[in-house]
Design a protein around this motif. Structure first.
Motif, PDB file in Angstrom:
ATOM      1  N   ALA A 104     105.672  30.271  32.926  1.00 52.03           N
ATOM      2  CA  ALA A 104     104.814  29.099  33.083  1.00 52.03           C
ATOM      3  C   ALA A 104     103.334  29.451  33.063  1.00 52.03           C
ATOM      4  CB  ALA A 104     105.150  28.375  34.388  1.00 52.03           C
ATOM      5  N   GLY A 105     102.994  30.738  33.168  1.00 52.92           N
ATOM      6  CA  GLY A 105     101.590  31.130  33.263  1.00 52.92           C
ATOM      7  C   GLY A 105     100.971  30.743  34.588  1.00 52.92           C
ATOM      8  N   PRO A 129      94.585  30.662  32.026  1.00 52.10           N
ATOM      9  CA  PRO A 129      94.468  30.157  30.657  1.00 52.10           C
ATOM     10  C   PRO A 129      95.010  31.144  29.629  1.00 52.10           C
ATOM     11  CG  PRO A 129      92.417  29.846  31.871  1.00 52.10           C
ATOM     12  CD  PRO A 129      93.287  30.736  32.704  1.00 52.10           C
ATOM     13  N   TYR A 130      94.738  32.422  29.856  1.00 52.42           N
ATOM     14  CA  TYR A 130      95.161  33.466  28.928  1.00 52.42           C
ATOM     15  C   TYR A 130      96.170  34.391  29.604  1.00 52.42           C
ATOM     16  CZ  TYR A 130      91.180  31.888  26.183  1.00 52.42           C
ATOM     17  OH  TYR A 130      90.306  31.118  25.475  1.00 52.42           O
ATOM     18  N   THR A 178      95.146  30.414  24.071  1.00 60.85           N
ATOM     19  CA  THR A 178      95.636  30.135  25.416  1.00 60.85           C
ATOM     20  C   THR A 178      97.164  30.060  25.424  1.00 60.85           C
ATOM     21  OG1 THR A 178      95.559  27.725  25.167  1.00 60.85           O
ATOM     22  CG2 THR A 178      93.556  28.821  25.975  1.00 60.85           C
ATOM     23  N   ILE A 179      97.729  30.278  26.586  1.00 59.64           N
ATOM     24  CA  ILE A 179      99.185  30.259  26.733  1.00 59.64           C
ATOM     25  C   ILE A 179      99.744  28.887  26.358  1.00 59.64           C
ATOM     26  CG2 ILE A 179     101.063  30.420  28.414  1.00 59.64           C
ATOM     27  CD1 ILE A 179      99.335  32.477  29.926  1.00 59.64           C
ATOM     28  N   ASP A 180      99.121  27.827  26.843  1.00 60.73           N
ATOM     29  CA  ASP A 180      99.616  26.476  26.566  1.00 60.73           C
ATOM     30  C   ASP A 180      99.593  26.183  25.074  1.00 60.73           C
ATOM     31  OD1 ASP A 180      99.629  25.461  29.484  1.00 60.73           O
ATOM     32  OD2 ASP A 180      97.585  26.168  29.212  1.00 60.73           O
ATOM     33  N   ARG A 181      98.504  26.541  24.399  1.00 58.76           N
ATOM     34  CA  ARG A 181      98.380  26.290  22.968  1.00 58.76           C
ATOM     35  C   ARG A 181      99.438  27.056  22.185  1.00 58.76           C
ATOM     36  NH1 ARG A 181      97.128  22.800  19.276  1.00 58.76           N
ATOM     37  NH2 ARG A 181      95.238  22.213  20.426  1.00 58.76           N
ATOM     38  N   THR A 219     102.161  41.075  23.562  1.00 56.96           N
ATOM     39  CA  THR A 219     101.157  41.772  22.759  1.00 56.96           C
ATOM     40  C   THR A 219     100.196  40.792  22.109  1.00 56.96           C
ATOM     41  OG1 THR A 219     102.689  43.593  22.305  1.00 56.96           O
ATOM     42  CG2 THR A 219     100.822  43.321  20.799  1.00 56.96           C
ATOM     43  N   ALA A 220     100.753  39.702  21.567  1.00 56.50           N
ATOM     44  CA  ALA A 220      99.917  38.709  20.906  1.00 56.50           C
ATOM     45  C   ALA A 220      98.996  37.995  21.887  1.00 56.50           C
ATOM     46  CB  ALA A 220     100.801  37.702  20.174  1.00 56.50           C
ATOM     47  N   LEU A 221      99.566  37.546  23.004  1.00 50.85           N
ATOM     48  CA  LEU A 221      98.782  36.753  23.947  1.00 50.85           C
ATOM     49  C   LEU A 221      97.800  37.600  24.744  1.00 50.85           C
ATOM     50  CD1 LEU A 221     101.421  34.186  25.256  1.00 50.85           C
ATOM     51  CD2 LEU A 221      99.604  33.832  23.579  1.00 50.85           C
TER      52      LEU A 221
END
Length: 468
Positions: A247-248, A275-276, A372-375, A364-366
Motif C-alpha cells: 500500500a505504500g 509518495p515514492y 509515484t507509487i500510486d501512479r 528497482t523501478a520505483l
C-alpha cells in the motif's frame, strides 16, 4: 482484498466480561459540551445491525455513550503495557479510550467498538483524554484508504465534534476536539499479554490466550494453546507488514501496544503514505532513528511479535515457541507477492522464483523515485499499459527495463471495466492533500472535501475489487 460488508442483524455480545476484573477498569465517558456528527460509517453500520439508528440515537450512543441494548453496561478501560520505540513502559493502558460495546458482524466475527478521545481513565497519566478534530479526520482518511487498498484495518465508525478547545504542543492551539469510535476485530493487544507477564500472572495469561483462541481464531484451549496462538499472530502480523508495503503506507508508531492480537491495523497517529518507494521514509517527526521507516516496518512488527512470545514463556517454552516465530519470514514473502499482484491486478505466477523476480523488478523501478507509487500501480493495472500517462517517458527508461520484460509473462486478474480505470489520475493520500482537506474544515468549516475524498476512495476500492 478486504471483505465488503453485508447487512446483518444487531447481535450484541459481552464476551470480554468473561475475563474478569483483572483485565479492565469500568470508567465513565467525558461529558462533552457539544455533540456534532461529522462522520457516520454508512458502509459498516449495516454489517453490525446499527444502520437503523436515527441521528439523535447515534449521538446518544457514540457521543454520550449511552449503552447499546443488551451490551456492556459500562465502558471498560483495558489494562496493558508495551514497548514504545523499544523502551518498555509499564504506565500505559487505555488512557483516552475504552471498550464501549461488542457485537457480531455479517460473518459472525466478534467485533469491538472502541473509542478515542472519550475522556480520562486511570491510565491517562497527565493527558486530558481528548482527541483533536484533525486527528479524528486523519483517522477517517487512513482507515478508508487502507480498506480500499486491501489492508485489514479497523474501521472509523463515527466521528463527533465535541466543542472543546484543546491545547497541544505540537500543533496550532487551541484546536477543535472530537470523539471517535472505531470498529475493530479485537481490543486486545500484544501489550495486554506483556502486562500480565510483567506481573507474573501465568494463570491470567492462559485465560487470555484461550479467550483469544476461542473468539478470534475459532479454537479451544489445551496444552499447546500458547504455541497455536503465537502461530496465528505471527502469520497475521506478517500479512499486515506485507500489506503496508504494497500500500505504500507508513504507520508511524508500531509499538507493541499498537499491535492487536488479530494483527489488524489500528490506532492511527502520525501516519503517512510515502509518495515514492523510499525505504527511509518516516511518518513521525519524533522517529529520529527511522525505527519505523517504510522499509523497516516488517522488522518492527516481527520484533513486536517476539515480545508476545516472550510473554507466553510463562505458559510455554522457547523450544515450543521458536518454530512459530520462524513462520514470519516465509509468510511475509508469500503475502507480499500476493499483495503486490493484487494491487497490480495480475494473477501471481505461483512460482517463488518468478514472483520474486517481479517484486525485485518493481522495487528497482520505483526506487529510482521518478514515478509515484500510486501512479505506477494505476498506469499498469492488469499488467499492461492502459493508455497515455504523464509518466510515459519514465516507463521507457532503463530502470523499468526488467519490469517491462517480467510483466509480459503475467495475466490480468479481474476486470478493467470500472470507469475509475479511465480516470486521468489515481486516488492518492499524500500529506499535502490531507492538509488541504483539514484547512477547509479548520478555516471555513467546510466538510465537503472530506466527504468527496471518502467517496473517491470507496470508488477506487470498488474498482480494485473488480466491480463495474
Amino acid at each position: 482484498m478486504t471483505h465488503l460488508p453485508q447487512p446483518s442483524p444487531y447481535r450484541p455480545e459481552t464476551a470480554i466480561l468473561s475475563l474478569g476484573g483483572d483485565f479492565y477498569d469500568p470508567v465513565q465517558a467525558a461529558d462533552f459540551p457539544q455533540t456534532i456528527l461529522r462522520f457516520r460509517n454508512d458502509r459498516w453500520s449495516p454489517a453490525v445491525g446499527l444502520e437503523g439508528l436515527g441521528q439523535d440515537e447515534w449521538l446518544r450512543h457514540f457521543g454520550r455513550f449511552q449503552p447499546l441494548p443488551d451490551n456492556l453496561p459500562q465502558p471498560l478501560a483495558l489494562r496493558y503495557h508495551g514497548h514504545q520505540f523499544r523502551s518498555y513502559n509499564p504506565e500505559i493502558g487505555d488512557g483516552r479510550g475504552f471498550l464501549f460495546a461488542q457485537l457480531r458482524d455479517d460473518r459472525g466475527r466478534l467485533l469491538d467498538l472502541g473509542t478515542k478521545g472519550s475522556g480520562q481513565t486511570p491510565y491517562s497519566r497527565f493527558g486530558d483524554g481528548r482527541l483533536t478534530l484533525k486527528g479524528g479526520m486523519r483517522e477517517v482518511l487512513a482507515t478508508e484508504m487502507l480498506e480500499a487498498l486491501g489492508v485489514e484495518t479497523s474501521k472509523t465508525f463515527s466521528l463527533i465534534e465535541t466543542g472543546e478547545a484543546l491545547q497541544r504542543n505540537d500543533e496550532p492551539s487551541p484546536t477543535r476536539s472530537a470523539v471517535l469510535v472505531r470498529l475493530q476485530h479485537s481490543h486486545i493487544r500484544i501489550g495486554t499479554f506483556q502486562r500480565l507477564a510483567y506481573f507474573g500472572e501465568a494463570g491470567n495469561i492462559r485465560t487470555l490466550t484461550e479467550y483469544c483462541l476461542q473468539h478470534y481464531y475459532g479454537e479451544g484451549g489445551g496444552e499447546d494453546a500458547a504455541e497455536r496462538l503465537l502461530g496465528h499472530v505471527t502469520r497475521a502480523a506478517a500479512r499486515l507488514a506485507a500489506s503496508y508495503i504494497a500500500a505504500g503506507f507508513v504507520h508511524g508508531v508500531l509499538n507493541s501496544d499498537n499491535i492487536a492480537i488479530t494483527a489488524e491495523s489500528f490506532d492511527y497517529g502520525p501516519w503517512r503514505w510515502t509518495p515514492y518507494w523510499d525505504g527511509a521514509f518516516t511518518a513521525a517527526y519524533f522517529d529520529h532513528a527511522g525505527l519505523y521507516a517504510f522499509a523497516r516496518q516488517p522488522e518492527a512488527i516481527h520484533w513486536d511479535v517476539l515480545q508476545l512470545a516472550r510473554s507466553l514463556l510463562l505458559i510455554s517454552t522457547p523450544e515450543a515457541l521458536e518454530p512459530q516465530l520462524e513462520l514470519f519470514r516465509p509468510e511475509f514473502q508469500h503475502a507480499l507477492r500476493n499483495a503486490i499482484c493484487a494491487r497490480l491486478g495480475v494473477v501471481p505466477a505461483g512460482e517463488d522464483e518468478a514472483d520474486n523476480a517481479l517484486l525485485v523488478a518493481i522495487e528497482t523501478a520505483l526506487a529510482a523515485k521518478t514515478v509515484t507509487i500510486d501512479r505506477f500501480f494505476f498506469d499498469w493495472r492488469g499488467g499492461r499499459r492502459r493508455g497515455a500517462s504523464p509518466a510515459d517517458i519514465q516507463y521507457e527508461a532503463g530502470e523499468f527495463g526488467s519490469f517491462r520484460e517480467v510483466i509480459e509473462t503475467y495475466e490480468p486478474a479481474g476486470s478493467l471495466a470500472h470507469p475509475y480505470w479511465s480516470d486521468e489520475a489515481p486516488v492518492s493520500m499524500h500529506i499535502e492533500e490531507v492538509e488541504a482537506i483539514w484547512s477547509r474544515i479548520d478555516q471555513e468549516d467546510d466538510w465537503s472535501a472530506l466527504y468527496a475524498k471518502v467517496g473517491a476512495i470507496r470508488r477506487m476500492g470498488e474498482a480494485m475489487q473488480g466491480g463495474a
